[in-house]
Motif scaffolding. Structure first.
Motif, PDB file in Angstrom:
ATOM      1  N   LEU A   1      -2.525  11.048   6.343  1.00 22.40           N
ATOM      2  CA  LEU A   1      -3.651  11.555   5.563  1.00 22.40           C
ATOM      3  C   LEU A   1      -4.757  10.521   5.463  1.00 22.40           C
ATOM      4  N   GLU A   2      -4.367   9.278   5.318  1.00 26.10           N
ATOM      5  CA  GLU A   2      -5.385   8.231   5.268  1.00 26.10           C
ATOM      6  C   GLU A   2      -6.177   8.191   6.544  1.00 26.10           C
TER       7      GLU A   2
ATOM      8  N   TYR B   1      -8.552  11.012   6.655  1.00 28.25           N
ATOM      9  CA  TYR B   1      -9.653  10.821   5.719  1.00 28.25           C
ATOM     10  C   TYR B   1     -10.655   9.817   6.265  1.00 28.25           C
TER      11      TYR B   1
ATOM     12  N   VAL C   1       3.360  10.590   5.625  1.00 28.30           N
ATOM     13  CA  VAL C   1       2.284  11.500   5.240  1.00 28.30           C
ATOM     14  C   VAL C   1       1.090  10.728   4.703  1.00 28.30           C
ATOM     15  N   ILE C   2       1.379   9.700   3.926  1.00 33.65           N
ATOM     16  CA  ILE C   2       0.266   8.930   3.367  1.00 33.65           C
ATOM     17  C   ILE C   2      -0.556   8.289   4.468  1.00 33.65           C
TER      18      ILE C   2
ATOM     19  N   PHE D   1      -0.008  16.175  -2.196  1.00 31.51           N
ATOM     20  CA  PHE D   1      -0.387  14.890  -1.642  1.00 31.51           C
ATOM     21  C   PHE D   1      -1.889  14.836  -1.783  1.00 31.51           C
TER      22      PHE D   1
ATOM     23  N   THR E   1      -7.591  16.927   5.268  1.00 35.14           N
ATOM     24  CA  THR E   1      -8.249  17.354   4.017  1.00 35.14           C
ATOM     25  C   THR E   1      -8.042  16.254   3.007  1.00 35.14           C
ATOM     26  N   SER E   2      -8.471  16.536   1.816  1.00 33.00           N
ATOM     27  CA  SER E   2      -8.246  15.550   0.776  1.00 33.00           C
ATOM     28  C   SER E   2      -7.019  15.844  -0.049  1.00 33.00           C
ATOM     29  N   ALA E   3      -6.476  17.011   0.102  1.00 34.91           N
ATOM     30  CA  ALA E   3      -5.313  17.350  -0.713  1.00 34.91           C
ATOM     31  C   ALA E   3      -4.417  18.282   0.060  1.00 34.91           C
ATOM     32  N   VAL E   4      -3.174  18.017   0.013  1.00 34.43           N
ATOM     33  CA  VAL E   4      -2.222  18.891   0.686  1.00 34.43           C
ATOM     34  C   VAL E   4      -1.234  19.380  -0.344  1.00 34.43           C
ATOM     35  N   LYS E   5      -1.048  20.659  -0.377  1.00 33.02           N
ATOM     36  CA  LYS E   5      -0.115  21.177  -1.360  1.00 33.02           C
ATOM     37  C   LYS E   5       1.202  21.508  -0.698  1.00 33.02           C
ATOM     38  N   ILE E   6       2.265  21.049  -1.287  1.00 34.19           N
ATOM     39  CA  ILE E   6       3.576  21.442  -0.783  1.00 34.19           C
ATOM     40  C   ILE E   6       4.391  21.914  -1.965  1.00 34.19           C
TER      41      ILE E   6
ATOM     42  N   VAL F   1       9.467  11.525   3.392  1.00 34.57           N
ATOM     43  CA  VAL F   1       8.254  11.721   4.197  1.00 34.57           C
ATOM     44  C   VAL F   1       7.044  11.002   3.639  1.00 34.57           C
ATOM     45  N   ARG F   2       7.179  10.475   2.452  1.00 32.92           N
ATOM     46  CA  ARG F   2       6.006   9.912   1.797  1.00 32.92           C
ATOM     47  C   ARG F   2       5.250   8.892   2.634  1.00 32.92           C
TER      48      ARG F   2
ATOM     49  N   LEU G   1       3.354  20.458  -6.360  1.00 31.86           N
ATOM     50  CA  LEU G   1       3.357  19.121  -5.777  1.00 31.86           C
ATOM     51  C   LEU G   1       2.176  18.979  -4.831  1.00 31.86           C
TER      52      LEU G   1
ATOM     53  N   HIS H   1       0.804  -1.209   0.000  1.00 34.12           N
ATOM     54  CA  HIS H   1       0.000   0.000   0.000  1.00 34.12           C
ATOM     55  C   HIS H   1       0.835   1.255   0.000  1.00 34.12           C
TER      56      HIS H   1
END
Lengths: 210, 215
Positions: free
Chosen positions: A173-174, A177, A169-170, B197, A149-154, A165-166, B195, A8
């Motif tokens: 965020l999950e 959500y 963060v995933i 997420f 939120t559903s989207a995070v902008k960086i 960090v992936r 970018l 996943h």
């Protein structure tokens, strides 16, 4: 690589991130004559002594190791520019300065293979490392302050940093959500306070493993 | 062999014409790796890449025989190695992905050979499970596909995790619908090069059409 235990959360290994960075174009100054190269990945050359030309990073390193060229350090790698960037990174808590997407990999490869082509190499190197530290630290602290939120902008985060960090963060965020959806009717305040608590639990685990 | 001119970001047509197959393969590999489900198998791309690789292999042999400068030969070899690495990784990802998937949608996307492989693999797995575990369980629980005879759906088959988050970057300005079904439609706008997420489901269409890249 392909044999991941947790399907996943896909991860690129550092070698793979570097592999992707190696297609970035850099400028070199050849010291020999060579015909144009017609690669699968593109055409490069011809190579004429003292005439700078742009080639992918992997090719540049290969030529350099055989003594066939020197590097022209990219514009962003000057002491002045890096000092400026470092200042700016330190000043702002939440924004990242614009750096090439693969700056970490490019810098590392240049330091490893082309020391003599970079003026003030030690200075540049310590600047890049400082910048890396400040940015990573910023990333870590910012991670604790998401709202679900559903989207995070960086903006302006580089490839290596994203890769690091992936997974965390995933997962975070999950979790947001999942908890957000069934509670769409609940009072906003209760939800945001619950999210605060969520933030407190999640960051601890993965970061401490380091 | 395609040429790799500087994609200045002007007409999309130009970008299409100047992107080499290796670039496309790299993109497919990256997207496939970062996505939680199998993406469309790029059969045509894989075939083209295979052709080009074989061509270069022959050329290299010729070069070596003709005594061309070994430096040049080794450079061509390096380029070849990189292309082969991409191709192999891409194919390996496809194979790995459907160890876990067996849904209809996945079957539509797999190539013929992979379908054969998948059915064989699934059959073997099923047999293995049956012999080692299932026969020992009480009767209601003996199916590979269902948790118990009471379940209506094939819930032992892990469904692709479409709600997971991915990191992506868009090539152009893109405006996406955030919420579905009955909730107030919110959009998120992505400028070129930002970018994000974001939940996979939201960007899935855009990835398929090539507007967004996974990172």
């Amino acid at each position: 690589m392909a044999g991941q235990t947790d399907p996943h959360i896909s991860l690129f290994s550092p070698q793979e991130v570097e592999f992707m960075a190696e297609d970035e174009l850099v400028e070199i100054v050849p010291n020999m004559n060579m015909e144009q190269l017609n690669f699968i990945s593109g055409d490069f050359g011809r190579f004429i002594p003292q005439i700078p030309t742009k080639v992918p990073l992997w090719l540049a390193v290969a030529l350099k190791r055989r003594g066939k060229c020197t590097f022209r350090p990219p514009g962003w790698m000057s002491v002045d520019n890096l000092t400026q960037i470092l200042e700016a990174e330190r000043e702002s808590q939440s924004t990242f300065q614009a750096l090439p997407f693969s700056y970490v990999e490019i810098a590392r490869l240049l330091f490893d293979h082309a020391r003599d082509d970079i003026p003030d190499m030690y200075m540049v190197r310590s600047l890049v490392e400082d910048i890396r530290d400040v940015r990573l630290h910023k990333l870590e602290t910012n991670l604790g302050s998401f709202q679900g939120t559903s989207a995070v902008k960086i903006s302006n985060v580089s490839a290596m940093e994203v890769n690091i960090v992936r997974p965390f963060v995933i997962r975070a965020l999950e979790a947001f959500y999942k908890h957000d959806k069934p509670e769409a009717d609940v009072d906003r305040d209760t939800r945001s306070s619950r999210q605060q608590r969520e933030t407190n639990n999640e960051p601890r685990r993965p970061l401490r493993q380091r | 062999m395609a040429s790799n001119s500087e994609a200045g970001g002007s007409a999309d047509y130009e970008t299409l014409m100047s992107t080499s197959d290796v670039e496309l393969l790299k993109r497919a590999w990256r997207n496939e790796k970062a996505a939680p489900e199998i993406l469309q198998y790029e059969g045509a791309l894989v075939d083209r890449a295979k052709e080009q690789i074989e061509l270069v292999e022959e050329t290299i042999e010729d070069y070596v025989e003709n005594g061309i400068d070994p430096l040049v030969v080794s450079l061509y070899q390096m380029d070849l190695d990189r292309a082969q690495f991409l191709l192999r990784s891409y194919l390996r990802i496809e194979k790995f992905m459907f160890h876990n998937l067996n849904s209809e949608e996945a079957e539509r996307r797999l190539s013929e050979q992979e379908k054969v492989f998948a059915t064989r693999c699934a059959d073997d797995l099923a047999k293995h499970f049956e012999e080692t575990v299932l026969l020992k369980l009480p009767e209601n629980y003996q199916s590979v596909l269902k948790q118990s005879l009471i379940s209506e759906v094939d819930d032992m088959v892990p469904q692709p995790h479409l709600d997971t988050f991915v990191v992506c970057r868009s090539k152009n300005f893109v405006s996406l619908n955030l919420y579905e079904e009955g909730e107030s439609p919110e959009t998120v706008e992505m400028e070129r090069g930002d970018l994000y997420f974001i939940r996979y489901k939201i960007v899935k269409r855009a990835i398929e059409s090539g507007q967004i890249d996974l990172i």
